[in-house]
Design a protein around this motif. Structure first.
Motif, short mmCIF file in Angstrom:
data_model
loop_
_atom_site.label_atom_id
_atom_site.label_comp_id
_atom_site.label_asym_id
_atom_site.label_seq_id
_atom_site.Cartn_x
_atom_site.Cartn_y
_atom_site.Cartn_z
N UNK A 1 0.83 -1.21 0.00
CA UNK A 1 0.00 0.00 0.00
C UNK A 1 0.86 1.26 0.00
N UNK A 2 0.27 2.36 -0.43
CA UNK A 2 1.03 3.62 -0.48
C UNK A 2 1.37 4.12 0.92
N UNK A 3 0.46 3.84 1.85
CA UNK A 3 0.66 4.31 3.23
C UNK A 3 0.46 3.12 4.16
N UNK A 4 1.35 2.97 5.12
CA UNK A 4 1.17 1.92 6.13
C UNK A 4 1.18 2.56 7.52
N UNK A 5 0.18 2.20 8.30
CA UNK A 5 0.09 2.68 9.68
C UNK A 5 0.43 1.49 10.58
N UNK A 6 1.52 1.59 11.30
CA UNK A 6 1.95 0.49 12.16
C UNK A 6 1.65 0.86 13.61
N UNK A 7 0.72 0.15 14.22
CA UNK A 7 0.40 0.44 15.62
C UNK A 7 1.16 -0.53 16.53
N UNK A 8 2.23 -0.07 17.09
CA UNK A 8 3.10 -0.87 17.96
C UNK A 8 3.48 -2.21 17.33
N UNK A 9 4.16 -2.17 16.19
CA UNK A 9 4.47 -3.41 15.47
C UNK A 9 5.45 -4.32 16.20
N UNK A 10 6.21 -3.77 17.14
CA UNK A 10 7.23 -4.60 17.79
C UNK A 10 6.95 -4.84 19.27
N UNK A 11 5.80 -4.38 19.76
CA UNK A 11 5.50 -4.56 21.19
C UNK A 11 5.46 -6.05 21.51
N UNK A 12 6.16 -6.46 22.53
CA UNK A 12 6.14 -7.86 22.95
C UNK A 12 7.07 -8.76 22.16
N UNK A 13 7.78 -8.22 21.17
CA UNK A 13 8.71 -9.05 20.41
C UNK A 13 10.10 -8.98 21.04
N UNK A 14 10.87 -10.04 20.85
CA UNK A 14 12.23 -10.03 21.39
C UNK A 14 13.10 -9.09 20.53
N UNK A 15 14.30 -8.75 21.02
CA UNK A 15 15.12 -7.74 20.31
C UNK A 15 15.48 -8.15 18.88
N UNK A 16 15.64 -9.44 18.65
CA UNK A 16 16.02 -9.86 17.30
C UNK A 16 14.84 -9.69 16.34
N UNK B 1 9.79 1.24 2.76
CA UNK B 1 10.03 2.64 2.40
C UNK B 1 11.00 2.71 1.22
N UNK B 2 12.08 1.95 1.32
CA UNK B 2 13.13 2.03 0.31
C UNK B 2 12.65 1.48 -1.03
N UNK B 3 11.99 0.32 -0.99
CA UNK B 3 11.61 -0.33 -2.25
C UNK B 3 10.38 0.28 -2.89
N UNK B 4 9.41 0.68 -2.07
CA UNK B 4 8.12 1.11 -2.64
C UNK B 4 7.79 2.56 -2.31
N UNK B 5 8.77 3.27 -1.71
CA UNK B 5 8.54 4.67 -1.34
C UNK B 5 7.29 4.81 -0.46
#
Ligand SMILES: Nc1ncnc2c1ncn2[C@@H]1O[C@H](COP(=O)(O)OP(=O)(O)OP(=O)(O)O)[C@@H](O)[C@H]1O
Ligand SMILES: [Mg+2]
Length: 268
Positions: A167-182, A195-199
């Motif tokens: 999609x042209x715009x992505x809204x990420x609501x806490x995409x990494x909450x609860x995930x480990x550091x890796x 962002x890089x590939x599809x602007x």
């Protein structure tokens, strides 16, 4: 990260003097915010401050009481459900909870938005699904059922499903909450890759300061229903504003605690 061309491009997204009351609470109080094409903007703010409410305005799930919300120059606060369909095609939201279809495999879940578009070959769908699963750190997991996955894995499948349409715009609501550091680093990489590939233009809510600084072109600080400051990460970091400094300090402590808890829960 490269800076978006703020001088020459009109904003992709623009909030103008938005007010929103929910129940007895005044959540947004004259909020203004611009997000430029191809920009990665991170929103920081206290829990319960209205960050998710702000994002939901962008897909018309919540309507402002007053003020306007423009997407590509069109005021979407005036649109009805049918008129919102093209907006929702343009903007994907990765929800904080991110529910999957329980009766479908992981592969079918991720493929779902592409199948709905009815313009991709089966081979293309399978390739894109494999690519997305790899990007979220779940290579080759197509045949698993959601019930067989951990919470963090489900969340990553939901993320793959949201962004597979590019999609042209992505809204990420806490995409990494609860995930480990890796896994957090994996998701951060995916956000930057889109962002890089599809602007892709993105707005990300996170409580993880390291992610915030890693993925953002600019950071906006939401407080008392308004964007209190917005600037490049290094400007925000150096800000003399005591609210921002307290927040950065406080959040850092909070997320360390979250990591501790995560490590404990994995060890047990
Ligand atoms: N549909 C709703 N009806 C009534 N109140 C709501 C609704 N959605 C959100 N709220 C209230 O609005 C406030 C802001 O909620 P929101 O979910 O935007 O917070 P947030 O900044 O995303 O917090 P968190 O960081 O915990 O996710 C909260 O007090 C919440 O209870
Ligand atoms: Mg929220």
């Amino acid at each position: 990260m490269s800076q978006p061309d703020i001088q020459n491009a009109g904003p992709k997204i623009r909030f103008v003097n938005v007010y929103k009351r929910l129940g007895r609470q005044q959540i947004l109080r004259g909020l203004d915010l611009d997000v430029f094409p191809g920009e990665s903007l991170v929103i920081l703010g206290r829990s319960g401050g209205g960050k998710s409410v702000l994002l939901k305005h962008l897909i018309g799930l919540i309507k402002p009481d007053s003020g306007s919300i423009f997407v590509d120059g069109q005021d979407i606060s005036l649109l009805n459900e049918r008129q919102l369909i093209p907006i929702r095609r343009k903007i994907a939201m990765v929800f904080q909870g991110g529910a999957l279809f329980d009766s479908m495999t992981v592969g079918e879940n991720v493929a779902f938005p592409l199948r709905e578009e009815r313009r991709y070959s089966e081979q293309e769908i399978q390739e894109r699904v494999a690519e997305m699963l790899e990007a979220v750190g779940l290579p080759g997991q197509q045949e698993k059922m959601p019930a067989e996955l951990s919470g963090g894995m489900k969340k990553r499948v939901a993320l793959a499903r949201s962004v597979i349409r590019r999609p042209e715009v992505i809204l990420y609501d806490e995409p990494t909450a609860g995930l480990d550091p890796i896994m957090t680093a994996n998701i951060d990489r995916l956000i930057k890759e889109m962002k890089k590939r599809f602007n892709t233009t993105s707005v990300t809510i996170t409580h993880d300061m390291q992610s915030a600084f890693n993925i953002s072109d600019r950071i906006a600080f939401l407080k008392s229903g308004r964007i209190q400051s917005v600037g490049r990460p290094e400007e925000i970091l150096k800000s003399a504003d005591p609210d921002i400094q307290n927040f950065i300090q406080g959040v850092a402590d909070e997320s360390d605690e979250a990591i501790q808890q995560l490590m404990q829960s994995q060890a047990s």
